[in-house]
Scaffold this motif. Structure first.
Motif, PDB file in Angstrom:
ATOM      1  N   PHE A 104       0.835  -1.204   0.000  1.00 30.76           N
ATOM      2  CA  PHE A 104       0.000   0.000   0.000  1.00 30.76           C
ATOM      3  C   PHE A 104       0.872   1.257   0.000  1.00 30.76           C
ATOM      4  N   ALA A 105       1.909   1.269   0.838  1.00 29.23           N
ATOM      5  CA  ALA A 105       2.794   2.432   0.906  1.00 29.23           C
ATOM      6  C   ALA A 105       3.570   2.619  -0.395  1.00 29.23           C
ATOM      7  N   SER A 146       1.959  13.194   6.589  1.00 29.66           N
ATOM      8  CA  SER A 146       2.980  12.479   7.370  1.00 29.66           C
ATOM      9  C   SER A 146       2.379  11.895   8.649  1.00 29.66           C
ATOM     10  N   ASP A 147       1.392  12.584   9.248  1.00 26.50           N
ATOM     11  CA  ASP A 147       0.716  12.028  10.431  1.00 26.50           C
ATOM     12  C   ASP A 147      -0.009  10.737  10.074  1.00 26.50           C
ATOM     13  N   LEU A 148      -0.707  10.755   8.938  1.00 27.08           N
ATOM     14  CA  LEU A 148      -1.445   9.569   8.518  1.00 27.08           C
ATOM     15  C   LEU A 148      -0.504   8.408   8.244  1.00 27.08           C
ATOM     16  N   TRP A 149       0.644   8.676   7.640  1.00 25.39           N
ATOM     17  CA  TRP A 149       1.602   7.596   7.372  1.00 25.39           C
ATOM     18  C   TRP A 149       2.215   7.066   8.664  1.00 25.39           C
ATOM     19  N   ASN A 150       2.435   7.946   9.646  1.00 27.24           N
ATOM     20  CA  ASN A 150       2.877   7.435  10.956  1.00 27.24           C
ATOM     21  C   ASN A 150       1.820   6.501  11.535  1.00 27.24           C
ATOM     22  N   GLY A 151       0.546   6.853  11.329  1.00 25.24           N
ATOM     23  CA  GLY A 151      -0.524   5.982  11.804  1.00 25.24           C
ATOM     24  C   GLY A 151      -0.527   4.633  11.118  1.00 25.24           C
ATOM     25  N   VAL A 152      -0.153   4.619   9.824  1.00 24.35           N
ATOM     26  CA  VAL A 152      -0.101   3.358   9.072  1.00 24.35           C
ATOM     27  C   VAL A 152       1.056   2.491   9.554  1.00 24.35           C
ATOM     28  N   PHE A 153       2.245   3.069   9.631  1.00 27.09           N
ATOM     29  CA  PHE A 153       3.439   2.275   9.911  1.00 27.09           C
ATOM     30  C   PHE A 153       3.596   1.942  11.390  1.00 27.09           C
ATOM     31  N   LEU A 154       3.278   2.874  12.268  1.00 30.39           N
ATOM     32  CA  LEU A 154       3.514   2.628  13.691  1.00 30.39           C
ATOM     33  C   LEU A 154       2.360   1.865  14.335  1.00 30.39           C
ATOM     34  N   SER A 155       1.141   2.354  14.148  1.00 26.82           N
ATOM     35  CA  SER A 155      -0.026   1.752  14.802  1.00 26.82           C
ATOM     36  C   SER A 155      -0.750   0.771  13.903  1.00 26.82           C
ATOM     37  N   SER A 156      -0.280   0.605  12.664  1.00 26.12           N
ATOM     38  CA  SER A 156      -0.953  -0.258  11.692  1.00 26.12           C
ATOM     39  C   SER A 156      -2.415   0.139  11.564  1.00 26.12           C
ATOM     40  N   GLY A 157      -2.676   1.457  11.590  1.00 28.25           N
ATOM     41  CA  GLY A 157      -4.033   1.977  11.651  1.00 28.25           C
ATOM     42  C   GLY A 157      -4.812   1.805  10.355  1.00 28.25           C
ATOM     43  N   ASN A 158      -5.803   0.942  10.396  1.00 28.84           N
ATOM     44  CA  ASN A 158      -6.657   0.761   9.219  1.00 28.84           C
ATOM     45  C   ASN A 158      -7.483   2.013   8.934  1.00 28.84           C
ATOM     46  N   ASP A 159      -7.740   2.837   9.965  1.00 28.71           N
ATOM     47  CA  ASP A 159      -8.439   4.098   9.727  1.00 28.71           C
ATOM     48  C   ASP A 159      -7.582   5.041   8.891  1.00 28.71           C
TER      49      ASP A 159
END
Length: 410
Positions: A104-105, A146-159
């Motif tokens: 996805f990234a 960049s905040d949203l990508w931190n959410g993807v990579f760090l928290s694995s955030g599906n939101d």
């Protein structure tokens, strides 16, 4: 460089064309096509070997034993060369869980700059699977990319994935884009249904494809920065809260020791996939990428310890095994197509482009002082083969000599 000058012999009253041509020792060898790169030396690897079941390794004398791990499939590869050092069931198709977020990234990262801001709409948060990991994205809040990508990579955030997918054409479009990206990279085992990696019928990948995604991600500075970030602040309107990377080999959480030189990448878990992990680490001048899918023993943290064992083995086995495959395979007929590729050569300060027969989907750029790839296009004879020029020189000199001798006899 070829210098041409007209020399007039006054006594003969005739002119001869003299070619002054320094001839290199290797002139007898056929000249390489203009703009064609010299392919890197590469060991022959049986392309079908990674299709076999079981553990594949070709040890040389002094090679350490491959560790016994319980994962259904795994790959250890050199991230620089792409050589697969060892693997087990490399192309077995299995659910990938959130390791699919690496693809996805690779697909979505280039489309928006990190500082770009986006206000989340309610529609962008619909359809998130029950029990999904979340970073806490809220409708009506404005976030930097960049905040949203931190959410993807760090928290694995599906939101966060849902919002970024909405910014890139929508959920279904994102799945198609990811599928196209996988094929363009040579990943043939991956089928994308849910871009966040949430369990979905038919969604699969393989240890080979995951290692390929990890290796490709390391070549992107933004991907590398996000996947190696341990901690970050995530905004929540007028305040923020801390988030930690869920990759235990990176943070050392939950009793898992940090791995020295770890570059991160992505972990995942779902009911169908079990635990999955793509890891990369650098020690000295060597970087390895390891993918591990669904360990069958040792509990929820076994994926980290099995990845650790495989990384340790890979560093110890450096130079002591022959590769059993490659993450940069020869292009297949399906990938090559029937088009042309662009060859860029240097010519008087600007690129000259020429079409060459396709040998794959790559474009070769040879500009500036790039050793054998540079072509001198400054003179009228720049495109002539050296052997033809040499023959012309010899003929011109012989003619001039005959006329000179005739003039003296006259």
């Amino acid at each position: 460089m070829i210098v041409m000058s007209a020399v007039r012999h006054a006594a003969a009253g005739t002119a001869a064309l003299l070619f002054v041509l320094p001839v290199p020792a290797a002139m007898a060898s056929p000249a390489a096509p203009v703009g064609e790169p010299t392919p890197p030396a590469r060991q022959y690897v049986d392309p079908a070997r990674l299709d076999r079941s079981g553990t594949q390794v070709q040890p040389l004398p002094g090679a350490p034993d491959v560790p016994s791990v319980s994962a259904l499939s795994w790959v250890v590869a050199d991230a620089s060369s792409g050589e697969v050092l060892a693997a087990r069931n490399a192309h077995r198709k299995l659910p990938p869980a959130s390791t699919l977020k690496a693809l996805f990234a690779l697909t979505a990262l280039p489309h928006h700059k990190p500082a770009e801001q986006h206000t989340v709409a309610d529609s962008e948060l619909t359809g998130i699977g029950a029990g999904s990991s979340l970073v806490g994205v809220k409708e009506g809040y404005t976030y930097k990319v960049s905040d949203l990508w931190n959410g993807v990579f760090l928290s694995s955030g599906n939101d966060a994935v849902h919002v970024l997918a909405a910014m890139n054409g929508g959920w279904d479009s994102m799945a198609r884009q990811m599928q196209d990206k996988a094929r363009s990279l040579g990943a043939r085992d991956t089928h994308v249904v849910s871009p966040d990696g949430y369990d979905a019928p038919g969604q699969v990948s393989s240890a080979y494809d995951l290692a390929l995604f990890g290796r490709t991600g390391l070549q992107d500075p933004e991907f590398s920065r996000y996947c190696s970030t341990r901690y970050a602040d995530f905004p929540a309107g007028s305040w923020s809260y801390g988030i930690a990377n869920t990759n235990r080999l990176l943070t050392g959480a939950d009793g898992v020791s940090r791995y020295p030189g770890l570059l991160g990448i992505k972990n995942g878990y779902t009911t169908n996939a079990g635990n999955t992990l793509i890891s990369a680490a650098r020690q000295g001048d060597r970087t390895l990428v390891v993918s591990v899918m669904n360990p069958q023993g040792g509990g929820g943290l076994a994926v980290y310890e099995e990845a650790r064992s495989l990384l340790d083995w890979g560093f110890e086995a450096a130079g002591k095994v022959r590769p059993v495959g490659s993450l940069t395979p020869e292009p297949t007929k399906e990938a090559a197509g029937s088009g042309t590729r662009t060859v860029v050569v240097s010519g008087q300060g600007r690129d000259a482009r020429a079409a060459a027969p396709a040998h794959g989907a790559e474009a070769v750029a040879a500009a500036g002082k790039d050793d054998s790839r540079e072509a001198d296009s400054s003179g009228p004879s720049a495109g002539l083969p050296l052997a033809l020029i040499a023959s012309a020189c010899a003929a011109a000199l012989a003619l001039w000599g005959r006329r000179f001798r005739a003039a003296r006899r006259g």
